[in-house]
Design a protein around this motif. Sequence first.
Motif, PDB file in Angstrom:
ATOM      1  N   GLU A   1      42.374  81.662  67.980  1.00  0.00           N
ATOM      2  CA  GLU A   1      43.330  81.046  68.177  1.00  0.00           C
ATOM      3  C   GLU A   1      43.050  79.785  69.194  1.00  0.00           C
ATOM      4  OE1 GLU A   1      47.000  81.308  67.947  1.00  0.00           O
ATOM      5  OE2 GLU A   1      45.660  82.703  67.008  1.00  0.00           O
ATOM      6  N   PRO A   2      43.425  78.190  68.547  1.00  0.00           N
ATOM      7  CA  PRO A   2      44.130  78.857  67.002  1.00  0.00           C
ATOM      8  C   PRO A   2      42.729  78.699  66.469  1.00  0.00           C
ATOM      9  CG  PRO A   2      44.140  76.683  68.212  1.00  0.00           C
ATOM     10  CD  PRO A   2      44.227  77.678  69.238  1.00  0.00           C
ATOM     11  N   PRO A   3      43.276  78.495  64.882  1.00  0.00           N
ATOM     12  CA  PRO A   3      42.592  78.307  63.839  1.00  0.00           C
ATOM     13  C   PRO A   3      41.661  77.131  64.055  1.00  0.00           C
ATOM     14  CG  PRO A   3      44.282  79.296  62.725  1.00  0.00           C
ATOM     15  CD  PRO A   3      44.620  78.980  64.272  1.00  0.00           C
ATOM     16  N   LEU A   4      40.478  77.535  63.886  1.00  0.00           N
ATOM     17  CA  LEU A   4      38.961  76.328  63.886  1.00  0.00           C
ATOM     18  C   LEU A   4      39.791  75.052  62.485  1.00  0.00           C
ATOM     19  CD1 LEU A   4      36.190  76.795  66.132  1.00  0.00           C
ATOM     20  CD2 LEU A   4      38.048  75.943  66.556  1.00  0.00           C
ATOM     21  N   LYS A   5      41.060  74.687  62.141  1.00  0.00           N
ATOM     22  CA  LYS A   5      41.393  74.222  60.672  1.00  0.00           C
ATOM     23  C   LYS A   5      42.217  73.535  60.695  1.00  0.00           C
ATOM     24  CE  LYS A   5      42.829  75.062  56.500  1.00  0.00           C
ATOM     25  NZ  LYS A   5      41.766  74.380  55.275  1.00  0.00           N
ATOM     26  N   LEU A   6      42.230  72.043  60.315  1.00  0.00           N
ATOM     27  CA  LEU A   6      43.152  70.790  61.258  1.00  0.00           C
ATOM     28  C   LEU A   6      44.619  71.170  59.893  1.00  0.00           C
ATOM     29  CD1 LEU A   6      41.200  67.741  61.147  1.00  0.00           C
ATOM     30  CD2 LEU A   6      41.508  69.167  62.847  1.00  0.00           C
TER      31      LEU A   6
ATOM     32  N   LEU B   1      39.987  63.423  67.115  1.00  0.00           N
ATOM     33  CA  LEU B   1      38.367  63.468  68.430  1.00  0.00           C
ATOM     34  C   LEU B   1      38.593  63.733  69.892  1.00  0.00           C
ATOM     35  CD1 LEU B   1      37.651  59.519  67.757  1.00  0.00           C
ATOM     36  CD2 LEU B   1      36.580  61.877  65.751  1.00  0.00           C
ATOM     37  N   GLY B   2      40.020  63.992  69.737  1.00  0.00           N
ATOM     38  CA  GLY B   2      40.026  64.978  70.906  1.00  0.00           C
ATOM     39  C   GLY B   2      39.777  65.879  70.603  1.00  0.00           C
ATOM     40  N   THR B   3      40.377  66.816  70.176  1.00  0.00           N
ATOM     41  CA  THR B   3      39.578  68.306  69.416  1.00  0.00           C
ATOM     42  C   THR B   3      38.740  68.479  68.917  1.00  0.00           C
ATOM     43  OG1 THR B   3      41.652  68.631  67.904  1.00  0.00           O
ATOM     44  CG2 THR B   3      42.050  69.193  70.141  1.00  0.00           C
ATOM     45  N   PRO B   4      37.445  68.152  69.823  1.00  0.00           N
ATOM     46  CA  PRO B   4      35.610  67.807  68.214  1.00  0.00           C
ATOM     47  C   PRO B   4      35.630  69.328  67.974  1.00  0.00           C
ATOM     48  CG  PRO B   4      34.941  67.428  71.161  1.00  0.00           C
ATOM     49  CD  PRO B   4      36.785  67.964  70.549  1.00  0.00           C
ATOM     50  N   ALA B   5      36.023  70.382  68.657  1.00  0.00           N
ATOM     51  CA  ALA B   5      35.154  71.975  67.751  1.00  0.00           C
ATOM     52  C   ALA B   5      36.643  72.342  66.720  1.00  0.00           C
ATOM     53  CB  ALA B   5      35.152  72.822  69.365  1.00  0.00           C
ATOM     54  N   ARG B   6      37.203  71.595  66.769  1.00  0.00           N
ATOM     55  CA  ARG B   6      38.412  71.613  65.827  1.00  0.00           C
ATOM     56  C   ARG B   6      38.258  70.574  63.949  1.00  0.00           C
ATOM     57  NH1 ARG B   6      44.562  70.902  65.500  1.00  0.00           N
ATOM     58  NH2 ARG B   6      45.346  72.243  64.091  1.00  0.00           N
ATOM     59  N   LEU B   7      37.616  69.592  65.078  1.00  0.00           N
ATOM     60  CA  LEU B   7      37.597  68.997  63.999  1.00  0.00           C
ATOM     61  C   LEU B   7      35.327  68.623  62.965  1.00  0.00           C
ATOM     62  CD1 LEU B   7      37.930  65.743  62.594  1.00  0.00           C
ATOM     63  CD2 LEU B   7      36.681  65.069  64.703  1.00  0.00           C
ATOM     64  N   LEU B   8      34.420  69.434  64.175  1.00  0.00           N
ATOM     65  CA  LEU B   8      33.790  69.715  63.372  1.00  0.00           C
ATOM     66  C   LEU B   8      33.277  70.864  62.873  1.00  0.00           C
ATOM     67  CD1 LEU B   8      31.465  68.719  66.392  1.00  0.00           C
ATOM     68  CD2 LEU B   8      31.901  67.611  63.789  1.00  0.00           C
ATOM     69  N   SER B   9      34.519  72.079  62.867  1.00  0.00           N
ATOM     70  CA  SER B   9      34.733  73.152  62.395  1.00  0.00           C
ATOM     71  C   SER B   9      35.465  72.521  60.995  1.00  0.00           C
ATOM     72  CB  SER B   9      35.094  74.048  62.479  1.00  0.00           C
ATOM     73  OG  SER B   9      34.499  75.030  63.440  1.00  0.00           O
ATOM     74  N   ASP B  10      35.976  71.995  61.021  1.00  0.00           N
ATOM     75  CA  ASP B  10      37.149  71.504  59.449  1.00  0.00           C
ATOM     76  C   ASP B  10      36.178  70.513  59.046  1.00  0.00           C
ATOM     77  OD1 ASP B  10      40.047  71.348  58.149  1.00  0.00           O
ATOM     78  OD2 ASP B  10      38.851  69.644  58.034  1.00  0.00           O
ATOM     79  N   LEU B  11      35.130  69.842  59.578  1.00  0.00           N
ATOM     80  CA  LEU B  11      34.351  68.603  58.343  1.00  0.00           C
ATOM     81  C   LEU B  11      33.826  70.121  57.991  1.00  0.00           C
ATOM     82  CD1 LEU B  11      34.022  65.959  60.632  1.00  0.00           C
ATOM     83  CD2 LEU B  11      35.410  65.833  57.667  1.00  0.00           C
ATOM     84  N   PHE B  12      33.231  70.679  58.361  1.00  0.00           N
ATOM     85  CA  PHE B  12      31.615  71.827  58.239  1.00  0.00           C
ATOM     86  C   PHE B  12      31.780  73.163  57.369  1.00  0.00           C
ATOM     87  CE2 PHE B  12      29.980  68.604  61.359  1.00  0.00           C
ATOM     88  CZ  PHE B  12      28.500  68.113  60.322  1.00  0.00           C
TER      89      PHE B  12
END
Length: 410
Positions: free
Chosen positions: A169-174, A183-194
Amino acid sequence: MTSRTPAKASRKTGGPASARLHGIDAARGVALLGMMATHLLPTFESNADLTPTWVGLTFSGRAAALFAVLAGVGLALSTGRNKPLSGSDLSAARRGVALRALVIAAVGLALGGLEVSLAIILVHYAVLFLCVLPFLGVGLKQLCGWAAGWILASPVLAYLLRPWLLAAEPPLKLGHNPKWEDLGTPARLLSDLFFTGYYPVVQWMSYLLVGLVIGRLVLTRALVPVVLLVAGTVVAVAAKTLGVTAMESWGGRAALEAILDSPGYPLHSVLQVNLTGIPQEGSWWWLASAAPHSGTSLDLLHTSGVAAAVIGVCLLLGRLAEWVDLDLLLPLRGAGAMTLSLYTVHVWVVSGFYLKPLPAGWTEDGMYFAQAATAIIVGMAFVLLKWRGPLEWLAHAASQAGRGQVKAVR
């Protein structure tokens, strides 16, 4: 660039007519035109049961996968071909690939700021370049093992981790294309990318590894393109047949429809064209599908097989072109030699029509053929003039700088 070998000599020795394999560039051109088709032409008919169109059945999932496999082929060709680099040469090559990836990522992040209804692949593409760095010095036999293992294991890992990431919460998806602000939310960005995005890097690494395997073959040998065509076709047909059988004959689709609990939803059509947006959780049957963009082992095998077959065909056509002394592949290889620039312009042009009607007299078909023709003509002009595309020049300069060969940049 090495000097051009006379055509007669190349036929006797079996070597390439030039240092660059024109069939590989032609395959890139096929991938570019296929991706443009899925962007501009409908993949479903506008009816209640979402009947797939020929574009959806032909290109969806396959064009982007071909693009990714060719990335691996290109990396293999630039790092020793069938004899991987080692030592300081390998380290320099890795630095060059890393800097090239940063250029591609910057372009992708800039495009991500556009309002456009396309899934832009460039940031994922750049991350794939970085993730594959440890494999650039690996030999062919080990690469085959890594590719097979990745195809089998990565979908299971994604299936297990994706629900956990989406439950945050919120979901780790862009929910949108990666852009600079993310780039300011790296965990969300990386989860979405991977894991949770449109081109999940964990599964798509399979394509880079398959591409490295293909690129480490001696592509100038007479039988290699034939093997790629035959083996790729067999794998593609077998994987798709098994997936369809699992869904339609073994009860897979019925089980998944019960999980979705959406009466009347045309899952049958979606499984043929694009599974993106469907929550693949709650049943292991999801892993038995070969649906485009499902990221399952069968999907990865099918699309990798198609990519290998297309590469084989293009290499064979390149051989034929040398034999008849006629550049049959020029229209495709011209566009394929500057895919980064042409893809970027394509995305920018499409963004100009976002949520707007097409100009008077224009149709979706007309828009596609106009852009495809422009890409072919521009690509041919650049090849004939021996120019690099502008973004290709920038990426090449970054690569050469990483390798410590700045003076060699042209």
